[in-house]
Design a protein around this motif. Structure first.
Motif, short mmCIF file in Angstrom:
data_model
loop_
_atom_site.label_atom_id
_atom_site.label_comp_id
_atom_site.label_asym_id
_atom_site.label_seq_id
_atom_site.Cartn_x
_atom_site.Cartn_y
_atom_site.Cartn_z
N VAL A 171 0.83 -1.20 0.00
CA VAL A 171 0.00 0.00 0.00
C VAL A 171 0.87 1.25 0.00
N ALA B 76 3.31 7.79 2.01
CA ALA B 76 3.44 6.79 3.07
C ALA B 76 3.23 5.41 2.48
N PRO C 140 -0.95 -4.28 4.13
CA PRO C 140 -2.41 -4.15 4.23
C PRO C 140 -2.84 -3.97 5.67
N GLN C 141 -3.80 -3.07 5.93
CA GLN C 141 -4.20 -2.74 7.28
C GLN C 141 -4.66 -3.98 8.04
N GLY C 142 -4.19 -4.09 9.22
CA GLY C 142 -4.56 -5.19 10.08
C GLY C 142 -3.86 -5.00 11.40
N GLU C 143 -3.85 -5.99 12.21
CA GLU C 143 -3.25 -5.86 13.52
C GLU C 143 -1.76 -5.56 13.39
N ASN C 144 -1.30 -4.64 14.24
CA ASN C 144 0.13 -4.29 14.28
C ASN C 144 0.64 -3.78 12.94
N THR C 145 -0.17 -3.04 12.25
CA THR C 145 0.26 -2.44 11.00
C THR C 145 0.61 -0.99 11.25
N GLU C 146 1.80 -0.59 10.88
CA GLU C 146 2.16 0.82 10.98
C GLU C 146 2.50 1.33 9.60
N ALA C 147 2.24 2.61 9.41
CA ALA C 147 2.57 3.26 8.15
C ALA C 147 3.89 4.00 8.31
N PHE D 33 6.20 7.03 6.76
CA PHE D 33 6.07 8.24 5.98
C PHE D 33 7.43 8.72 5.49
#
Lengths: 111, 114
Positions: free
Chosen positions: B31, B92, B96-103, B105
């Motif tokens: 992403v 950024a 894929p968004q889910g548990e323990n996902t950080e973006a 930047f």
């Protein structure tokens, strides 16, 4: 996605514990809570993420009550370098990766 | 060591002259996001890619376009910049968004329109 509400600004002094609360009354079962920190002229930086109860890492703690309608970011013994904007985000698992920012809280740490 | 790199850091363009901002990543994340951030405001999501799937925010003006030729690179094209488009543009990446996902930047590109 759940809308978030945070105080616009907060002041603190070096060495104090700072608690920033975020309200997210419409949080859904699949939503999780993430906090980011942003310094001027830089991109946001991940601080902590949680789903329920308490999460702690080397930087902060995140407290989430049982109803999950709010969350509190706790910064222990802040220093001048913690002066920044703190954003609370609520995002949903498998929701198309929205990563939407709300207003943020501008924290000013004074000597 | 930078994982999300935006070039240039500062860009000056003329009113109405097309401009392209670039973003690259070494994280191999699926992403990629583009945000616009104006002074004292929160970042505003313009669009994002999940692999090659493009997702445009409903209120993103047509003046803003994006390209993602491969996993590592993503471009923001502003076809006819106006004075109101002067802002910091942030890229950024994330899994894929889910548990323990950080973006993660980039440092941003500050765009000035003259």
């Amino acid at each position: 996605l759940a809308k978030t509400t945070q105080p616009i600004s907060m002041d603190s002094y070096e060495g104090q514990e700072v608690n920033i609360t975020c309200s997210h009354n419409n949080i859904a079962t699949n939503d999780y809570i993430t906090w980011y920190q942003q310094f001027p002229s830089q991109g946001p930086r991940f601080i902590i993420q949680g789903y329920k109860t308490k999460v702690t890492n080397e930087v902060a703690s995140l407290f989430i009550p049982a109803d999950r309608k709010s969350s509190t970011l706790s910064l222990p013994r802040v220093s001048l370098s913690d002066t920044a904007v703190y954003y609370c985000l609520v995002d949903r698992y498998n929701a198309g990766n929205m990563l939407t920012f709300g207003g943020g809280t501008r924290l000013m740490v004074k000597p | 060591d930078a994982m999300v790199i935006q070039n240039p850091r500062y860009q000056v363009t003329q009113f109405g002259k097309p401009v392209t901002l670039s973003c690259s990543q070494t994280l191999n994340h699926n992403v990629m996001y583009w945000y616009q951030q104006k002074s004292s405001q929160a970042p505003k999501l313009l669009f994002h890619y999940y692999d090659k799937d493009f997702n445009n925010e409903a209120d993103t003006p047509d003046n803003f376009q994006s390209r993602r030729p491969n996993t590592s690179f993503c471009f923001l094209d502003i076809r006819s910049p106006g004075l109101g488009d002067a802002a910091m543009y942030l890229c950024a990446t994330s899994r894929p968004q889910g548990e323990n996902t950080e973006a993660f930047f980039g440092q941003g590109t500050r765009l000035t329109v003259v």
